[in-house]
Write a protein that holds these residues in place. Structure first.
Motif, PDB file in Angstrom:
ATOM      1  N   UNK A   1       3.064   9.166  -5.264  1.00 18.77           N
ATOM      2  CA  UNK A   1       2.986  10.581  -4.846  1.00 18.77           C
ATOM      3  C   UNK A   1       1.574  10.982  -4.439  1.00 18.77           C
ATOM      4  N   UNK A   2       0.582  10.350  -5.078  1.00 18.77           N
ATOM      5  CA  UNK A   2      -0.805  10.727  -4.814  1.00 18.77           C
ATOM      6  C   UNK A   2      -1.376  10.109  -3.542  1.00 18.77           C
ATOM      7  N   UNK A   3      -0.724   9.079  -3.033  1.00 21.07           N
ATOM      8  CA  UNK A   3      -1.358   8.304  -1.958  1.00 21.07           C
ATOM      9  C   UNK A   3      -0.678   8.520  -0.606  1.00 21.07           C
ATOM     10  N   UNK A   4      -1.458   8.948   0.359  1.00 18.94           N
ATOM     11  CA  UNK A   4      -0.965   9.178   1.718  1.00 18.94           C
ATOM     12  C   UNK A   4      -0.390   7.872   2.275  1.00 18.94           C
ATOM     13  N   UNK A   5       0.788   7.945   2.821  1.00 18.74           N
ATOM     14  CA  UNK A   5       1.362   6.777   3.496  1.00 18.74           C
ATOM     15  C   UNK A   5       2.144   5.843   2.586  1.00 18.74           C
ATOM     16  N   UNK A   6       2.143   6.093   1.263  1.00 15.26           N
ATOM     17  CA  UNK A   6       2.838   5.159   0.360  1.00 15.26           C
ATOM     18  C   UNK A   6       4.360   5.261   0.541  1.00 15.26           C
ATOM     19  N   UNK A   7       4.869   6.484   0.734  1.00 12.84           N
ATOM     20  CA  UNK A   7       6.318   6.632   0.903  1.00 12.84           C
ATOM     21  C   UNK A   7       6.779   6.019   2.230  1.00 12.84           C
ATOM     22  N   UNK A   8       5.955   6.188   3.253  1.00 12.81           N
ATOM     23  CA  UNK A   8       6.259   5.558   4.553  1.00 12.81           C
ATOM     24  C   UNK A   8       6.300   4.043   4.407  1.00 12.81           C
ATOM     25  N   UNK A   9       5.347   3.518   3.640  1.00 13.08           N
ATOM     26  CA  UNK A   9       5.280   2.065   3.450  1.00 13.08           C
ATOM     27  C   UNK A   9       6.557   1.565   2.795  1.00 13.08           C
ATOM     28  N   UNK A  10       7.071   2.355   1.864  1.00 10.74           N
ATOM     29  CA  UNK A  10       8.302   1.968   1.173  1.00 10.74           C
ATOM     30  C   UNK A  10       9.472   1.865   2.174  1.00 10.74           C
ATOM     31  N   UNK A  11       9.545   2.829   3.078  1.00 13.02           N
ATOM     32  CA  UNK A  11      10.633   2.796   4.083  1.00 13.02           C
ATOM     33  C   UNK A  11      10.452   1.616   5.040  1.00 13.02           C
ATOM     34  N   UNK A  12       9.203   1.382   5.446  1.00 16.24           N
ATOM     35  CA  UNK A  12       8.946   0.283   6.376  1.00 16.24           C
ATOM     36  C   UNK A  12       9.228  -1.081   5.744  1.00 16.24           C
ATOM     37  N   UNK A  13       9.019  -1.162   4.431  1.00 18.43           N
ATOM     38  CA  UNK A  13       9.264  -2.432   3.739  1.00 18.43           C
ATOM     39  C   UNK A  13      10.744  -2.823   3.866  1.00 18.43           C
ATOM     40  N   UNK A  14      11.596  -1.812   3.815  1.00 22.20           N
ATOM     41  CA  UNK A  14      13.034  -2.061   3.930  1.00 22.20           C
ATOM     42  C   UNK A  14      13.359  -2.624   5.326  1.00 22.20           C
ATOM     43  N   UNK A  15      12.704  -2.056   6.334  1.00 24.44           N
ATOM     44  CA  UNK A  15      12.933  -2.511   7.719  1.00 24.44           C
ATOM     45  C   UNK A  15      12.399  -3.927   7.916  1.00 24.44           C
ATOM     46  N   UNK A  16      11.246  -4.208   7.337  1.00 24.18           N
ATOM     47  CA  UNK A  16      10.680  -5.560   7.461  1.00 24.18           C
ATOM     48  C   UNK A  16      11.553  -6.582   6.726  1.00 24.18           C
TER      49      UNK A  16
END
Ligand code: F2R
Ligand code: MG
Ligand code: MG
Length: 349
Positions: free
Chosen positions: A323-338
């Motif tokens: 929650x504190x880190x910018x871009x961490x939630x996006x990274x989680x979604x991208x990990x699924x795509x990768x």
């Protein structure tokens, strides 16, 4: 190895972002007491705050370009990746880029450019950069390609868009290899893990360009292999001080002085240690230890975070940190795509 689970992909991409975001606080500091690190990390547990308040830097900005490019083309496309790097830089130039690489990023914006590798070749009087900017964004290559030959090939080419010195792009190859192995559970056998990295890098550094660069820069014949041997020696020791790690492996902005260091951070933190709170899992230990080394903390924590996250998986990452880190939630979604791309490629798709 074990099948690369979605949890490992999510762990790798998210922990890389966390390492960058929390490491920014200490980047460039000479000495960082563990107390200050723990205090900084403890502030991430305040559930009343959060929502991306720690901003990511160039490490994540460029890794996001790598991810988007690989996903869009279902593979490596150098024109597209170069264009994304330069667009990202011109949209957000204040992310703390290296002072040399910004010239490459500006030249990559030119519509007249026919060879996207040329600006990187011109850097530092034609020697190319040996900075860790190629390595800091190399982890997604290991999450996109299941076969080791593609991981090596594309991590190298992706880094060469900005880093044409072998001491720069081979750092990216080493980082991607470490994530690749970790994803398959190789850190369950740490000795085998480091021996495999040494064997792979022996082949990578046998290349003529690598030998020439090492000679010109007065480094060991196979510089990354030599550093990995130092990592193995330090691993075998029951006690190692922060000062020894810095003097043996480095904590600086060169790939040679930071990628082997990041690998050591992961290996050193596989077991609980007295200096960390008992509640800390492996990802927290690895990131905290990376920060306590000082120097290039955002980048070392980002690279160590990716390797550790691929080993422990997403369950080892505190939600409040995300929650504190910018871009961490996006990274989680991208990990699924990768993860999807990786498994499609592994089935010959
Ligand atoms: N640049 C930083 N941090 C310091 C400044 C932060 C910023 N100004 C702020 O306060 O907001 N961090 C980021 O840079 C590192 C990655 O750098 P990259 O992409 O490799 O850049 P570059 O410019 O190619 O290389 C970095 C420096 O290394 C030296 N160098 C490289 N090759 C050289 C060569 N052949 N000969 C001599 N020197 C060489 C130069 O000093 C380069 O500027 C990451 O830490 C990222 O977080
Ligand atoms: Mg940075
Ligand atoms: Mg850095």
């Amino acid at each position: 190895g074990v099948p690369a689970s979605l949890s490992r992909f999510r762990g790798a991409l998210v922990a890389a972002v966390l390492g960058d975001c929390v490491g920014g606080e200490f980047e460039g500091a000479e000495e960082v007491p563990m107390e200050s690190v723990l205090q900084h990390l403890n502030s991430l547990n305040d559930e009343t705050k959060g929502n991306g308040i720690l901003e990511y830097s160039d490490d994540t900005a460029m890794a996001r370009c790598v991810v988007q490019s690989l996903l869009t083309h279902a593979g490596f496309n150098e024109q597209d990746m170069a264009r994304r790097f330069s667009k990202e830089y011109s949209a957000s130039p204040g992310r703390g880029y290296g002072s040399g690489v910004i010239h490459v990023l500006k030249k990559l914006a030119s519509p007249q450019l026919s060879d996207v590798y040329q600006p990187a070749r011109n850097q530092f009087n034609g020697r190319g950069s040996f900075g860790n900017g190629g390595a800091m964004r190399a982890s997604p290559f290991a999450l996109a390609f299941p076969d080791i030959a593609s991981v090596k090939r594309f991590a190298r080419l992706g880094a060469m868009l900005t880093h044409s010195c072998s001491l720069g792009y081979n750092g990216a190859v080493l980082q991607a290899l470490a994530v690749h192995l970790s994803l398959q559970g190789a850190l369950d056998l740490p000795q085998k893990f480091i021996n495999t990295l040494i064997t792979e890098m022996e082949e990578v550094e046998a290349d003529e360009a690598a030998r020439n660069d090492a000679r010109i820069l007065k480094e060991a014949e196979k510089p990354f292999c030599e550093r990995l041997h130092r990592v193995r020696d330090l691993m075998d020791r029951s006690k190692v001080s922060i000062e020894e790690v810095i003097s043996e492996l480095g904590n600086g902005i060169a790939a040679l002085h930071s990628v082997p260091t990041a690998i050591f951070c992961v290996l050193h933190c596989l077991q609980p240690q007295e200096c960390f709170p008992e509640s800390y899992g492996g990802v927290e230990r690895t990131i905290a230890y990376s920060l306590a080394l000082g120097g290039d903390t955002d980048t070392i924590a980002c690279m160590a975070g990716a390797i550790a996250g691929a080993h422990y998986g997403i369950k080892a990452i505190p939600q409040t940190w995300i929650k504190f880190c910018e871009g961490a939630e996006d990274a989680d979604l991208n990990a699924e795509r990768l993860h999807m791309m990786y498994h499609q490629l592994s089935q010959g798709g």
